[in-house]
Write a protein that holds these residues in place. Sequence first.
Motif, PDB file in Angstrom:
ATOM      1  N   VAL A 183      50.454  35.130  43.885  1.00 44.92           N
ATOM      2  CA  VAL A 183      49.873  36.437  44.193  1.00 44.92           C
ATOM      3  C   VAL A 183      48.344  36.320  44.097  1.00 44.92           C
ATOM      4  O   VAL A 183      47.820  35.810  43.113  1.00 44.92           O
ATOM      5  N   GLY A 184      47.654  36.781  45.119  1.00 45.95           N
ATOM      6  CA  GLY A 184      46.196  36.826  45.086  1.00 45.95           C
ATOM      7  C   GLY A 184      45.737  38.181  44.584  1.00 45.95           C
ATOM      8  O   GLY A 184      46.186  39.222  45.078  1.00 45.95           O
ATOM      9  N   VAL A 185      44.840  38.185  43.599  1.00 43.47           N
ATOM     10  CA  VAL A 185      44.353  39.422  42.992  1.00 43.47           C
ATOM     11  C   VAL A 185      42.938  39.701  43.498  1.00 43.47           C
ATOM     12  O   VAL A 185      42.043  38.859  43.351  1.00 43.47           O
ATOM     13  N   PHE A 186      42.747  40.899  44.076  1.00 46.25           N
ATOM     14  CA  PHE A 186      41.491  41.242  44.737  1.00 46.25           C
ATOM     15  C   PHE A 186      40.974  42.593  44.262  1.00 46.25           C
ATOM     16  O   PHE A 186      41.749  43.477  43.911  1.00 46.25           O
ATOM     17  N   GLN A 229      47.618  41.454  45.816  1.00 41.44           N
ATOM     18  CA  GLN A 229      47.493  42.479  44.772  1.00 41.44           C
ATOM     19  C   GLN A 229      46.107  43.102  44.863  1.00 41.44           C
ATOM     20  O   GLN A 229      45.102  42.419  44.690  1.00 41.44           O
ATOM     21  N   LEU A 230      46.064  44.398  45.120  1.00 35.06           N
ATOM     22  CA  LEU A 230      44.803  45.123  45.307  1.00 35.06           C
ATOM     23  C   LEU A 230      44.476  45.879  44.033  1.00 35.06           C
ATOM     24  O   LEU A 230      45.181  46.813  43.656  1.00 35.06           O
ATOM     25  N   HIS A 231      43.387  45.503  43.386  1.00 35.49           N
ATOM     26  CA  HIS A 231      43.079  46.044  42.065  1.00 35.49           C
ATOM     27  C   HIS A 231      41.852  46.940  42.070  1.00 35.49           C
ATOM     28  O   HIS A 231      41.351  47.311  41.006  1.00 35.49           O
ATOM     29  N   GLY A 232      41.335  47.271  43.260  1.00 33.56           N
ATOM     30  CA  GLY A 232      40.113  48.072  43.331  1.00 33.56           C
ATOM     31  C   GLY A 232      40.367  49.488  43.800  1.00 33.56           C
ATOM     32  O   GLY A 232      41.379  50.104  43.448  1.00 33.56           O
TER      33      GLY A 232
END
Length: 208
Positions: free
Chosen positions: A56-59, A80-83
């Motif tokens: 999973v790529g966390v951005f 994974q969108l963390h913003g």
Amino acid sequence: MAKVKICGLTREEDINIVNYYQPDYIGFVFAESKRKVTKEKAARLKRQLDTNIQAVGVFVNTPIQDILDLCNENIIDMIQLHGNEKEDYILELKNKLPHPIIKALRPDSKENIEKSLTLPSDYLLVDTYIEGQFGGSGRTFDWSILPGKAEKIFLAGGLNAGNAEDAILTCRPYCLDVSSGVETDGLKDALKVKAFIDIVRNVTQNIN
């Protein structure tokens, strides 16, 4: 059975640990963080990752083209969108990629979570709300604000082997997401990874 995500991998040693203990997901952090990895490093680590484990790529508020490149080069399998990404951003990604999308949420109420369940993402990741911070706090939150149906939810925030059972029994999440809770002195610890995964799998086997 609740799944396990070990987030924040940065070293070949981390890959060796997860290849041995087999969580369902691992996370590469591409946002500003002490665990941030470059595209080149993530590509090198992904080549060594067991194909049974999804990366999973966390951005955080990342240009969409950067995510497209990572997906198209098979460096990550999920996003994974963390913003502060909004619905149109998620829809643009879904229109251009088949990769599942996790939208991270820092909840302050049950209503906030239920509203977010209507987003076009495939999953929600619910993490502890800390003002001015996009995650990775290492603190738990009040799990009672989670909705009764948590089958789309990755639960994060302060998880470790000591509270994993309680988290599962209280929330019944789709997946438990851990990073600092399986570290010693800021590095992934094989014994802590094993303990966490063993507890999650033993508990969920007994309740299913």
